[in-house]
Write an enzyme that holds these catalytic residues in place. Structure first.
Site, PDB file in Angstrom:
ATOM      1  N   ARG A 238       0.851  -1.187   0.000  1.00  0.00           N
ATOM      2  CA  ARG A 238       0.000   0.000   0.000  1.00  0.00           C
ATOM      3  C   ARG A 238       0.884   1.234   0.000  1.00  0.00           C
ATOM      4  O   ARG A 238       1.885   1.299   0.723  1.00  0.00           O
ATOM      5  CB  ARG A 238      -0.932   0.015   1.225  1.00  0.00           C
ATOM      6  CG  ARG A 238      -2.077  -0.990   1.155  1.00  0.00           C
ATOM      7  CD  ARG A 238      -3.047  -0.682   0.020  1.00  0.00           C
ATOM      8  NE  ARG A 238      -4.164  -1.606  -0.059  1.00  0.00           N
ATOM      9  CZ  ARG A 238      -4.173  -2.734  -0.772  1.00  0.00           C
ATOM     10  NH1 ARG A 238      -3.086  -3.087  -1.440  1.00  0.00           N
ATOM     11  NH2 ARG A 238      -5.241  -3.499  -0.809  1.00  0.00           N
ATOM     12  N   GLU A 267      -4.661   7.206  -6.077  1.00  0.00           N
ATOM     13  CA  GLU A 267      -4.810   6.399  -7.286  1.00  0.00           C
ATOM     14  C   GLU A 267      -6.116   6.758  -7.977  1.00  0.00           C
ATOM     15  O   GLU A 267      -7.133   6.919  -7.302  1.00  0.00           O
ATOM     16  CB  GLU A 267      -4.786   4.905  -6.934  1.00  0.00           C
ATOM     17  CG  GLU A 267      -3.474   4.449  -6.325  1.00  0.00           C
ATOM     18  CD  GLU A 267      -3.437   2.955  -6.017  1.00  0.00           C
ATOM     19  OE1 GLU A 267      -4.398   2.242  -6.388  1.00  0.00           O
ATOM     20  OE2 GLU A 267      -2.457   2.504  -5.408  1.00  0.00           O
ATOM     21  N   HIS A 286      -1.043  -0.245 -10.086  1.00  0.00           N
ATOM     22  CA  HIS A 286      -1.689  -1.139  -9.121  1.00  0.00           C
ATOM     23  C   HIS A 286      -2.190  -2.413  -9.798  1.00  0.00           C
ATOM     24  O   HIS A 286      -3.388  -2.731  -9.769  1.00  0.00           O
ATOM     25  CB  HIS A 286      -2.828  -0.432  -8.390  1.00  0.00           C
ATOM     26  CG  HIS A 286      -3.114  -1.044  -7.047  1.00  0.00           C
ATOM     27  ND1 HIS A 286      -3.675  -0.355  -6.006  1.00  0.00           N
ATOM     28  CD2 HIS A 286      -2.907  -2.308  -6.570  1.00  0.00           C
ATOM     29  CE1 HIS A 286      -3.813  -1.147  -4.951  1.00  0.00           C
ATOM     30  NE2 HIS A 286      -3.354  -2.345  -5.279  1.00  0.00           N
TER      31      HIS A 286
END
Length: 319
Positions: A238, A267, A286
């Protein structure tokens, strides 16, 4: 009367093709959204008619401020069995049932190694030069065999990453706040005396922790300063576990050799973010969990969650 379901952030347009939604046809109308909705007002307006919302991991947060403006919402399905961006207490207070799905561990570990190996052998730089007709060989790679891999967090993913490191002939050292020498030995790795020692001795540092109050900002400027100038940092866990500003400064100053990053504080990553342009960063959007098998599981079980809720017996409840 049918319920209305919104599926958010289906970036690859696969939600309806990776599961059989026909079983819901008599009870639920499904609407899929492919573009991310950043603005909270726009999100609330978009979801105004939907009683069910399916979200992909933490792509779209559901804090109390959003939930409070969605009085019609009855079911929120998140992929995975945990989602730090959903206010579970607020959902429960509002009578919103939150359900999850299963997930797979190996894909994130595999992407960790894609980033690590790409950095070690300067794959992006050499590939770009080759495509552009540039200089034939520009860089000298970093050896994996015989180097030290520091694993921060020795859970399921961390253990898998460590096992692969051992197969590559690496010396693997691990640390986390609760890791014991016995648990490290059980995984075949050495327990570092502390976070500082791990950072000081590792050629590659990889993070595999759950984001929490204890892990947020775990690696800041003082910690990054302990890394070797030839060392690389990999984060597929993360984004907020690492202080992004401190990492940008360390990369720009050459205090570490580079970073492989799949997760970010915000994001999608803002268009002007330094991680998009720094030459010693290998960044991916991601992708850790984004594989065919994972998506098959996510959407198949999302359909199951909705069907069970409609039948009055919710499954995989998270609140």
């Amino acid at each position: 009367m049918k319920l209305s379901c919104a599926v958010l952030d289906d970036y690859q347009d696969v939600a309806l093709r990776t599961a059989d939604w026909s079983s819901l046809a008599d009870a639920v109308d499904v609407e899929v959204f492919h573009e991310h909705i950043d603005d909270e007002d726009a999100l609330v307006e978009t979801l105004g008619k939907h009683e069910i919302v399916v979200i992909m991991r933490e792509r779209t947060p559901f804090p109390r401020s959003v939930l409070a403006r969605l009085p019609q919402l009855r079911l929120l399905v998140t992929t995975g069995m945990g989602n730090a961006s959903v206010d579970m207490a607020a959902a429960a207070e509002q009578g919103v049932v939150v359900c999850g799905t299963g997930g797979l561990m190996p894909p994130t570990a595999e992407l960790t190694w894609a980033l690590l190996l790409g950095l070690a052998r300067s794959v992006p730089t050499e590939t770009a030069s080759l495509r552009a007709g540039g200089q034939w060989q520009q860089t000298v790679g970093t050896d994996i065999d015989g180097s030290t891999l520091g694993v921060i967090g020795l859970g399921r993913i961390g253990r898998h990453v460590a096992k692969i490191g051992q197969a590559f002939g690496m010396d693997v050292v691990a640390w986390s706040q609760n890791l014991t020498a016995e648990a490290a030995a059980d995984a075949g790795v050495r327990l570092a005396a502390g976070k500082e020692e791990l950072l000081e001795v590792s050629d590659f540092v990889t993070i595999h922790l759950v984001l929490s109050d204890r892990s947020r900002g775990l690696l800041g400027a003082p910690e990054l300063a302990r890394m070797r100038p030839t060392a690389y940092l990999i984060n597929t866990s993360r984004g907020p576990i690492v202080d992004e500003d401190a990492l940008v400064d360390a990369l720009r100053a050459g205090r570490i050799a580079g970073a492989g990053i799949d997760v970010f504080a915000v994001e999608p990553l803002p268009a002007d973010h330094p991680f998009r342009s720094l030459p010693n960063v290998l960044a991916t959007p991601h992708l850790g969990y984004v594989t065919r098998r994972t998506y098959d599981m996510f959407f198949r079980e999302a359909v199951e969650d909705i069907a069970a809720f409609v039948a009055g017996s919710p499954v995989r409840k998270l609140n």
